[in-house]
Design an enzyme around this catalytic site. Sequence first.
Site, PDB file in Angstrom:
ATOM      1  N   ASN A 150       0.796  -1.245   0.000  1.00  0.00           N
ATOM      2  CA  ASN A 150       0.000   0.000   0.000  1.00  0.00           C
ATOM      3  C   ASN A 150       0.823   1.287   0.000  1.00  0.00           C
ATOM      4  OD1 ASN A 150       0.848  -0.552   2.591  1.00  0.00           O
ATOM      5  ND2 ASN A 150      -0.989   0.258   3.541  1.00  0.00           N
ATOM      6  N   GLU A 248       2.314  -5.810  12.402  1.00  0.00           N
ATOM      7  CA  GLU A 248       1.484  -4.634  12.126  1.00  0.00           C
ATOM      8  C   GLU A 248       0.429  -5.096  11.140  1.00  0.00           C
ATOM      9  OE1 GLU A 248       1.589  -1.826  13.535  1.00  0.00           O
ATOM     10  OE2 GLU A 248       3.636  -1.345  14.113  1.00  0.00           O
ATOM     11  N   CYS A 282      -3.771   0.786   6.699  1.00  0.00           N
ATOM     12  CA  CYS A 282      -4.268   0.012   7.836  1.00  0.00           C
ATOM     13  C   CYS A 282      -4.954   0.908   8.848  1.00  0.00           C
ATOM     14  CB  CYS A 282      -3.107  -0.720   8.479  1.00  0.00           C
ATOM     15  SG  CYS A 282      -1.729   0.366   8.780  1.00  0.00           S
ATOM     16  N   GLU A 454       6.122   0.006  15.990  1.00  0.00           N
ATOM     17  CA  GLU A 454       7.031   0.637  15.036  1.00  0.00           C
ATOM     18  C   GLU A 454       7.022   2.138  15.329  1.00  0.00           C
ATOM     19  OE1 GLU A 454       8.964  -0.942  13.115  1.00  0.00           O
ATOM     20  OE2 GLU A 454       8.032  -2.815  12.466  1.00  0.00           O
TER      21      GLU A 454
HETATM   22  P1  NAP Z   1      -0.386  -9.630   2.823  1.00  0.00           P
HETATM   23  O1  NAP Z   1      -1.047 -10.425   1.807  1.00  0.00           O
HETATM   24  O2  NAP Z   1      -0.386 -10.100   4.214  1.00  0.00           O
HETATM   25  O3  NAP Z   1       1.112  -9.414   2.321  1.00  0.00           O
HETATM   26  C1  NAP Z   1       2.067  -8.704   3.056  1.00  0.00           C
HETATM   27  C2  NAP Z   1       3.441  -9.209   2.694  1.00  0.00           C
HETATM   28  O4  NAP Z   1       3.569 -10.553   3.122  1.00  0.00           O
HETATM   29  C3  NAP Z   1       3.735  -9.201   1.206  1.00  0.00           C
HETATM   30  O5  NAP Z   1       5.097  -8.886   1.010  1.00  0.00           O
HETATM   31  C4  NAP Z   1       3.447 -10.633   0.816  1.00  0.00           C
HETATM   32  O6  NAP Z   1       4.106 -11.046  -0.362  1.00  0.00           O
HETATM   33  C5  NAP Z   1       3.973 -11.366   2.029  1.00  0.00           C
HETATM   34  N1  NAP Z   1       3.429 -12.706   2.207  1.00  0.00           N
HETATM   35  C6  NAP Z   1       2.293 -13.244   1.692  1.00  0.00           C
HETATM   36  N2  NAP Z   1       2.154 -14.515   2.096  1.00  0.00           N
HETATM   37  C7  NAP Z   1       3.219 -14.814   2.875  1.00  0.00           C
HETATM   38  C8  NAP Z   1       3.637 -15.968   3.601  1.00  0.00           C
HETATM   39  N3  NAP Z   1       2.914 -17.093   3.604  1.00  0.00           N
HETATM   40  N4  NAP Z   1       4.789 -15.912   4.300  1.00  0.00           N
HETATM   41  C9  NAP Z   1       5.522 -14.789   4.326  1.00  0.00           C
HETATM   42  N5  NAP Z   1       5.187 -13.664   3.656  1.00  0.00           N
HETATM   43  C10 NAP Z   1       4.043 -13.659   2.947  1.00  0.00           C
HETATM   44  O7  NAP Z   1      -0.960  -8.151   2.901  1.00  0.00           O
HETATM   45  P2  NAP Z   1      -1.221  -7.200   1.662  1.00  0.00           P
HETATM   46  O8  NAP Z   1      -2.303  -7.820   0.867  1.00  0.00           O
HETATM   47  O9  NAP Z   1       0.040  -6.867   0.989  1.00  0.00           O
HETATM   48  O10 NAP Z   1      -1.644  -5.854   2.409  1.00  0.00           O
HETATM   49  C11 NAP Z   1      -2.909  -5.618   2.940  1.00  0.00           C
HETATM   50  C12 NAP Z   1      -2.948  -5.881   4.438  1.00  0.00           C
HETATM   51  O11 NAP Z   1      -1.871  -5.273   5.127  1.00  0.00           O
HETATM   52  C13 NAP Z   1      -4.175  -5.294   5.068  1.00  0.00           C
HETATM   53  O12 NAP Z   1      -4.790  -6.249   5.887  1.00  0.00           O
HETATM   54  C14 NAP Z   1      -3.668  -4.145   5.917  1.00  0.00           C
HETATM   55  O13 NAP Z   1      -4.423  -3.823   7.011  1.00  0.00           O
HETATM   56  C15 NAP Z   1      -2.315  -4.581   6.289  1.00  0.00           C
HETATM   57  N6  NAP Z   1      -1.463  -3.412   6.549  1.00  0.00           N
HETATM   58  C16 NAP Z   1      -1.109  -3.115   7.836  1.00  0.00           C
HETATM   59  C17 NAP Z   1      -0.328  -2.006   8.110  1.00  0.00           C
HETATM   60  C18 NAP Z   1       0.080  -1.654   9.512  1.00  0.00           C
HETATM   61  O14 NAP Z   1       1.014  -0.905   9.685  1.00  0.00           O
HETATM   62  N7  NAP Z   1      -0.563  -2.164  10.533  1.00  0.00           N
HETATM   63  C19 NAP Z   1       0.109  -1.215   7.068  1.00  0.00           C
HETATM   64  C20 NAP Z   1      -0.273  -1.536   5.760  1.00  0.00           C
HETATM   65  C21 NAP Z   1      -1.047  -2.657   5.516  1.00  0.00           C
HETATM   66  P3  NAP Z   1       3.435 -11.031  -1.834  1.00  0.00           P
HETATM   67  O15 NAP Z   1       2.121 -10.319  -1.708  1.00  0.00           O
HETATM   68  O16 NAP Z   1       4.425 -10.351  -2.634  1.00  0.00           O
HETATM   69  O17 NAP Z   1       3.291 -12.446  -2.250  1.00  0.00           O
END
Ligand code: NAP
Length: 473
Positions: A150, A248, A282, A454
Amino acid sequence: MTSKLNHWIDGRSVVPASNEYRVGDNPATGGAGAEVALGNIDDVKAAVASAENAARAWRRFPSAKRGRLLGDLARLMREKNQELAELEIEDTGKPLAVALSEVENSAAYFEFYAGLVNLPVGDVLDVDPDQHIYTRREPFGVIGIITPWNVPMNQAARACAPALAAGNVVVVKPAEASSQTTIALAQLASQVGFPDGTFNVVLGKGSEVGTELVRHPSVRKVAFTGSVAVGQTIGHIAADRVIPLTLELGGKSANIVFEDADLKFAASEAVRAFTTNAGQICSAGTRLLVQRSIHDEFVTAVADIVRELRPGKEVGPMITRDQYQQVQKYFDVANQEGMQAEVGGNLPDDEALRGGFYVNPTVYSNVDNSATLAQEEIFGPVLVAIPFDTEEDAIRIANNSDFGLISAVWTKDISRAFRVSEEIEAGQVFINTWSTGAVQTPFGGHKYSGYGREKGIEALNHYSHLKCVVVAY
Ligand code: NAP
Ligand code: MG
């Protein structure tokens, strides 16, 4: 034109062991995006080996020199802000002003932690006249950092800056959909003189490269930002390996407006809260709790502002095709659950935007907190307005969520503001304002929003551990 993106390992560009690349999407057009290296376990091993090699020298690097490098990196990022913003736009489609502010915020992390390199300090403990006892904070060594798509540069900077400042070396795995600025950051770090191996980036699928990074025996701590589901998967691996983890995760943050608030300002902030980065944040304020006496009037004011926001101008696209489909799925659920959109709830009419992943910013009114759209994180510009009657109601509804990331309270009654802020289950609460990006403020969640912190000075405690040394005279 698309660029071909390789890993950054040991201070140089490294082609993937598989020699395979994945072509991403350009979210603004729906056309082809960057070609991103598809890493595998061999690439993770190479990156971690390089980091491990660099770890000892970096830990023993004079802290002032370490700080100077962080500061130099911040300066170079600001010098190159246009280039960096353009890379971010290629991956995410966000408006230029938003991308530029993301670069500025990312640079601010390196600037802030540059001045704090001496801070992970300890205490002297007065126990016994014949002993000198002290504690010191020490780096973990190799930190694995996994970031979402994001605000990719910001996410990488937020974790790398304190990790490096505290004397660790890093291996970053950015989201496949938006890896370009993380690679650029590592390249700039090498350019200003970070020793080879201190800042590595390995690209590829999360389920492969991300998992291997968490599993690797030399990775001593993991900082993960992303979804709850992946956070849980990683949490299991980290538990088996007995390594610390910062999670996070998501949010469904409550923005609580009482009838005595400055309603004009509260309305404009309520819009900013859920449309910043097209809601793909998020900490988005996606549950608007409004006192019933002003609910209709306030929601009308919010909807009027939202109508002026143009997708493709002030509001960028959904960053991934999956996310674009996900938001549309929630529009369908809203229809099935009989919810009425005050504005939006559909795709833009503008033909010019049709290829891109744009959705209209959306407000639903008079929503019950048990509705699917009030409980699930959508990660798009979708707001549900929920009426409440009393202060107790507001607190109960706000806390009736799996998440607990941020919250805001709008009232001129200062006692109520403090009372409510103490009752809210969230890592940060804002009073008469909405979220700040300030790098100095600690950030993290309660409940399914995660654990650890963080940002701010606090982050340094999560990128170092404490040793106690007892010296007998
Ligand atoms: P995601 O699907 O959880 O992916 C996050 C990261 O984890 C990506 O680099 C992804 O790689 C990797 N990943 C996916 N499966 C994995 C596995 N089995 N093992 C290790 N790494 C793995 O999240 P997203 O779809 O990118 O982002 C949306 C989510 O992030 C939302 O739920 C949002 O709330 C959360 N978010 C939280 C914050 C915060 O600071 N709290 C900030 C921003 C976003 P690939 O996608 O490249 O395969
Ligand atoms: Mg994902």
